[in-house]
Scaffold this active site. Structure first.
Site, PDB file in Angstrom:
ATOM      1  N   THR A 239      -0.598  57.852 131.884  1.00 55.46           N
ATOM      2  CA  THR A 239      -0.657  56.722 130.962  1.00 55.46           C
ATOM      3  C   THR A 239      -2.056  56.118 130.896  1.00 55.46           C
ATOM      4  O   THR A 239      -2.799  56.135 131.888  1.00 55.46           O
ATOM      5  CB  THR A 239       0.341  55.643 131.439  1.00 55.46           C
ATOM      6  N   ASP A 240      -2.362  55.501 129.753  1.00 53.09           N
ATOM      7  CA  ASP A 240      -3.638  54.785 129.628  1.00 53.09           C
ATOM      8  C   ASP A 240      -3.678  53.535 130.504  1.00 53.09           C
ATOM      9  O   ASP A 240      -4.747  52.955 130.709  1.00 53.09           O
ATOM     10  CB  ASP A 240      -3.929  54.422 128.155  1.00 53.09           C
ATOM     11  N   GLU A 241      -2.514  53.115 131.031  1.00 56.57           N
ATOM     12  CA  GLU A 241      -2.500  51.891 131.853  1.00 56.57           C
ATOM     13  C   GLU A 241      -3.278  52.057 133.149  1.00 56.57           C
ATOM     14  O   GLU A 241      -3.642  51.068 133.785  1.00 56.57           O
ATOM     15  CB  GLU A 241      -1.064  51.468 132.166  1.00 56.57           C
TER      16      GLU A 241
ATOM     17  N   TYR B 204       3.416  49.407 138.350  1.00 56.22           N
ATOM     18  CA  TYR B 204       3.654  50.639 137.578  1.00 56.22           C
ATOM     19  C   TYR B 204       2.347  51.416 137.414  1.00 56.22           C
ATOM     20  O   TYR B 204       2.275  52.610 137.736  1.00 56.22           O
ATOM     21  CB  TYR B 204       4.245  50.298 136.199  1.00 56.22           C
TER      22      TYR B 204
ATOM     23  N   LYS C 265       1.299  55.128 138.861  1.00 55.24           N
ATOM     24  CA  LYS C 265       0.920  56.269 138.015  1.00 55.24           C
ATOM     25  C   LYS C 265      -0.480  56.772 138.396  1.00 55.24           C
ATOM     26  O   LYS C 265      -0.728  57.978 138.427  1.00 55.24           O
ATOM     27  CB  LYS C 265       0.958  55.875 136.533  1.00 55.24           C
TER      28      LYS C 265
HETATM   29  P1  NAD Z   1      11.769  56.795 130.367  1.00 55.98           P
HETATM   30  O1  NAD Z   1      11.911  55.674 131.337  1.00 55.98           O
HETATM   31  O2  NAD Z   1      12.398  56.695 129.020  1.00 55.98           O
HETATM   32  O3  NAD Z   1      12.317  58.151 131.019  1.00 55.98           O
HETATM   33  C1  NAD Z   1      12.079  58.499 132.359  1.00 55.98           C
HETATM   34  C2  NAD Z   1      13.020  59.658 132.683  1.00 55.98           C
HETATM   35  O4  NAD Z   1      12.743  60.065 134.027  1.00 55.98           O
HETATM   36  C3  NAD Z   1      14.508  59.272 132.632  1.00 55.98           C
HETATM   37  O5  NAD Z   1      15.252  60.282 132.005  1.00 55.98           O
HETATM   38  C4  NAD Z   1      14.901  59.158 134.109  1.00 55.98           C
HETATM   39  O6  NAD Z   1      16.261  59.439 134.346  1.00 55.98           O
HETATM   40  C5  NAD Z   1      13.979  60.189 134.721  1.00 55.98           C
HETATM   41  N1  NAD Z   1      13.717  59.932 136.144  1.00 55.98           N
HETATM   42  C6  NAD Z   1      13.330  58.751 136.708  1.00 55.98           C
HETATM   43  N2  NAD Z   1      13.216  58.883 138.039  1.00 55.98           N
HETATM   44  C7  NAD Z   1      13.523  60.185 138.309  1.00 55.98           C
HETATM   45  C8  NAD Z   1      13.572  60.940 139.501  1.00 55.98           C
HETATM   46  N3  NAD Z   1      13.306  60.377 140.693  1.00 55.98           N
HETATM   47  N4  NAD Z   1      13.900  62.253 139.427  1.00 55.98           N
HETATM   48  C9  NAD Z   1      14.188  62.822 138.223  1.00 55.98           C
HETATM   49  N5  NAD Z   1      14.182  62.143 137.074  1.00 55.98           N
HETATM   50  C10 NAD Z   1      13.853  60.850 137.110  1.00 55.98           C
HETATM   51  O7  NAD Z   1      10.211  57.031 130.263  1.00 55.98           O
HETATM   52  P2  NAD Z   1       9.315  57.493 129.012  1.00 55.98           P
HETATM   53  O8  NAD Z   1       8.910  56.277 128.271  1.00 55.98           O
HETATM   54  O9  NAD Z   1       9.952  58.616 128.332  1.00 55.98           O
HETATM   55  O10 NAD Z   1       8.023  58.000 129.808  1.00 55.98           O
HETATM   56  C11 NAD Z   1       7.958  59.346 130.260  1.00 55.98           C
HETATM   57  C12 NAD Z   1       6.651  59.541 130.992  1.00 55.98           C
HETATM   58  O11 NAD Z   1       5.576  59.237 130.110  1.00 55.98           O
HETATM   59  C13 NAD Z   1       6.470  58.623 132.197  1.00 55.98           C
HETATM   60  O12 NAD Z   1       5.836  59.370 133.212  1.00 55.98           O
HETATM   61  C14 NAD Z   1       5.558  57.510 131.694  1.00 55.98           C
HETATM   62  O13 NAD Z   1       4.782  57.001 132.750  1.00 55.98           O
HETATM   63  C15 NAD Z   1       4.715  58.256 130.692  1.00 55.98           C
HETATM   64  N6  NAD Z   1       4.205  57.473 129.556  1.00 55.98           N
HETATM   65  C16 NAD Z   1       5.035  56.657 128.829  1.00 55.98           C
HETATM   66  C17 NAD Z   1       4.519  55.979 127.725  1.00 55.98           C
HETATM   67  C18 NAD Z   1       5.382  55.057 126.887  1.00 55.98           C
HETATM   68  O14 NAD Z   1       4.829  54.282 126.094  1.00 55.98           O
HETATM   69  N7  NAD Z   1       6.691  55.119 126.974  1.00 55.98           N
HETATM   70  C19 NAD Z   1       3.172  56.126 127.382  1.00 55.98           C
HETATM   71  C20 NAD Z   1       2.354  56.950 128.171  1.00 55.98           C
HETATM   72  C21 NAD Z   1       2.897  57.632 129.238  1.00 55.98           C
HETATM   73  O1  DAU Z   2       0.258  52.133 127.472  1.00 54.42           O
HETATM   74  C1  DAU Z   2       1.209  53.075 127.887  1.00 54.42           C
HETATM   75  C2  DAU Z   2       2.367  52.358 128.512  1.00 54.42           C
HETATM   76  O2  DAU Z   2       3.040  51.694 127.445  1.00 54.42           O
HETATM   77  C3  DAU Z   2       3.328  53.282 129.241  1.00 54.42           C
HETATM   78  O3  DAU Z   2       2.670  53.856 130.328  1.00 54.42           O
HETATM   79  C4  DAU Z   2       4.546  52.502 129.736  1.00 54.42           C
HETATM   80  O4  DAU Z   2       5.496  53.411 130.289  1.00 54.42           O
HETATM   81  C5  DAU Z   2       5.178  51.783 128.565  1.00 54.42           C
HETATM   82  O5  DAU Z   2       6.211  50.957 129.042  1.00 54.42           O
HETATM   83  C6  DAU Z   2       4.139  50.944 127.828  1.00 54.42           C
HETATM   84  O6  DAU Z   2       3.712  49.821 128.647  1.00 54.42           O
HETATM   85  P1  DAU Z   2       3.465  48.365 128.047  1.00 54.42           P
HETATM   86  O7  DAU Z   2       3.621  47.390 129.134  1.00 54.42           O
HETATM   87  O8  DAU Z   2       2.213  48.277 127.248  1.00 54.42           O
HETATM   88  O9  DAU Z   2       4.694  48.340 126.986  1.00 54.42           O
HETATM   89  P2  DAU Z   2       5.756  47.227 126.655  1.00 54.42           P
HETATM   90  O10 DAU Z   2       6.543  47.753 125.506  1.00 54.42           O
HETATM   91  O11 DAU Z   2       6.494  46.728 127.829  1.00 54.42           O
HETATM   92  O12 DAU Z   2       4.829  46.038 126.119  1.00 54.42           O
HETATM   93  C7  DAU Z   2       3.971  46.208 125.011  1.00 54.42           C
HETATM   94  C8  DAU Z   2       3.251  44.876 124.803  1.00 54.42           C
HETATM   95  O13 DAU Z   2       4.214  43.914 124.368  1.00 54.42           O
HETATM   96  C9  DAU Z   2       2.624  44.310 126.052  1.00 54.42           C
HETATM   97  O14 DAU Z   2       1.428  43.633 125.702  1.00 54.42           O
HETATM   98  C10 DAU Z   2       3.650  43.307 126.557  1.00 54.42           C
HETATM   99  C11 DAU Z   2       4.281  42.798 125.270  1.00 54.42           C
HETATM  100  N1  DAU Z   2       5.699  42.390 125.371  1.00 54.42           N
HETATM  101  C12 DAU Z   2       6.577  43.284 125.874  1.00 54.42           C
HETATM  102  C13 DAU Z   2       7.910  42.935 126.009  1.00 54.42           C
HETATM  103  C14 DAU Z   2       8.896  43.929 126.588  1.00 54.42           C
HETATM  104  C15 DAU Z   2       6.096  41.141 124.927  1.00 54.42           C
HETATM  105  O15 DAU Z   2       5.286  40.336 124.428  1.00 54.42           O
HETATM  106  N2  DAU Z   2       7.418  40.807 125.054  1.00 54.42           N
HETATM  107  C16 DAU Z   2       8.345  41.632 125.601  1.00 54.42           C
HETATM  108  O16 DAU Z   2       9.515  41.252 125.714  1.00 54.42           O
END
Ligand code: NAD
Ligand code: DAU
Length: 339
Positions: free
Chosen positions: A123-125, A148, A152
């Site tokens: 992730t970019d985080e 988190y 990562k």
């Molecule tokens: P998600 O939370 O929707 O899915 C995570 C999946 O991993 C689920 O199916 C869960 O059951 C499985 N999981 C969790 N713990 C596990 C374990 N111990 N063993 C096996 N499976 C397990 O997450 P997502 O949003 O699809 O993100 C997927 C990946 O991409 C993550 O690694 C996250 O850090 C990364 N990512 C997410 C975003 C975003 O904006 N959602 C952006 C950049 C990177």
């Molecule tokens: O940047 C990549 C990341 O994006 C991934 O690695 C994470 O898995 C994914 O959860 C996401 O993280 P963020 O914290 O940026 O996403 P989130 O949707 O939780 O929040 C997006 C923005 O919105 C952030 O600035 C917080 C704000 N927010 C979020 C929620 C849930 C609010 O203002 N209110 C809310 O209730």
């Protein structure tokens, strides 16, 4: 290609499984997933019937389950993680366990199994807040600020260490904020869309002036596929769309598309350690031929429409254990919401 997709029942993982079946029609895919609160076999509807796909319920933190699943696969992609920043602030333990220790256990199995490629989805985080107008490239310092993001970053460092020390053929992608179908409704976009559809308040953290780079899930999956095919082993690739939007403007766009009442917006106490801005330099991934195909306006419209058409999917989630998380995260904030 014999692909093992850890975390393939989650949001991006399930979209990736669909992408992979089209991109590599001759492949076979094992989805390995613990099915935590965020994992859902309904995300794989229509896919699990495909003879090329096998589902294994397993935990990446369990060496015996992982070492039973990994052999016979040529490629491994690790999506499995605890992924929500707010939950990591409430309860960090599972993040350290899955995102660091689980990654190490997968890497150990990959090391012993002679896989061709191991790709870690990150992730970019991990870069933390990026001051404007800078965009960060893959050599930028890691300054994670939430449990988190720190977990990562720990996973990424282990991946690089396994490449340097044991020559495991690794790749890392660092994706930006992703949105689209099948996203668990705890993240900003699906939470606010579904709250709009239920006429519930929209809890905006702080002033809503935080900036994120929004990446449509299909573009993210295409980027991961491109890096898996063409990335140089041992390297890291940023994946972002350069669609930089303030949260405030994202909320306005959701309100407009869903036709909800703008008076639903509430400014609530901010997330502790909230990063103000993420912004990636993605020239390295683009040099592999990866391009963005979806504008933010189109992607958001498709996403709002998908949640409107899949009310059963998200209502089942919101009526389950999600309620406890929502109460812990929002009840007090909403009661004390700022003018
Ligand atoms: P998600 O939370 O929707 O899915 C995570 C999946 O991993 C689920 O199916 C869960 O059951 C499985 N999981 C969790 N713990 C596990 C374990 N111990 N063993 C096996 N499976 C397990 O997450 P997502 O949003 O699809 O993100 C997927 C990946 O991409 C993550 O690694 C996250 O850090 C990364 N990512 C997410 C975003 C975003 O904006 N959602 C952006 C950049 C990177
Ligand atoms: O940047 C990549 C990341 O994006 C991934 O690695 C994470 O898995 C994914 O959860 C996401 O993280 P963020 O914290 O940026 O996403 P989130 O949707 O939780 O929040 C997006 C923005 O919105 C952030 O600035 C917080 C704000 N927010 C979020 C929620 C849930 C609010 O203002 N209110 C809310 O209730």
């Amino acid at each position: 290609m014999k692909l093992l997709v850890a975390g393939g029942a989650g949001f991006i993982g399930s979209n990736f499984v669909r992408h992979a079946l089209t991109r590599w029609p001759g492949s076979s895919i094992t989805v390995f997933d613990k099915l935590t609160y965020a994992g859902n076999l309904e995300n794989l509807e229509g896919v699990l019937d495909d003879p090329r796909v096998t589902f294994v319920q397993g935990d990446i933190c369990s060496p015996s389950s992982v070492s039973a699943a990994v052999p016979r696969h040529s490629h491994i992609i690790n999506f499995a993680a605890e992924s929500h920043v707010d939950r990591s602030i409430l309860e960090p333990d599972a993040f350290v366990k899955t995102d660091i220790e689980g990654t190490r256990i997968l890497l150990e199995a990959a090391k012993g199994a002679n896989v061709e490629r191991y790709l870690q989805v990150s992730t970019d985080e991990v870069y933390g807040h990026i001051p404007a107008p800078q965009r960060i490239n893959e050599d930028g310092p890691l300054r994670p600020r939430s449990p988190y993001a720190a977990s990562k970053a720990g996973g990424d460092l282990l991946v690089n260490a396994y490449h340097a020390t044991y020559n495991v053929p690794t790749l890392v992608t660092r994706g930006a904020n992703t949105y689209g179908p099948y996203q668990y409704p705890e993240k900003l976009i699906p939470l606010f869309i579904t709250n709009c559809l239920e006429h519930l308040p929209l809890p905006v953290y702080g002033d809503g002036m935080q900036a994120r780079d929004w990446l449509f899930v299909k573009d993210h999956c295409n980027g991961i596929g491109t890096v898996l095919e063409r990335g140089q082993l041992g390297e890291t690739y940023n994946l972002g769309a350069s669609h930089e939007w303030l949260n405030r403007d994202v909320v306005d766009a959701i309100l407009e598309r869903s036709g909800a009442d703008p008076s639903l917006v509430r400014h609530v106490h901010d997330r502790p350690g909230h990063d103000r801005r993420y912004a990636l330099d993605t020239s390295k991934a683009r040099a592999l031929g990866w391009t963005i195909e979806t504008t933010f306006e189109d992607g958001l419209a498709q996403t709002v429409d998908w949640y409107e058409d899949h009310r059963d999917w998200w209502k089942r989630i919101k009526e389950g254990s999600f309620k406890d998380f929502y109460a812990a995260q929002y009840d007090r904030r909403l009661a004390e919401s700022l003018p």
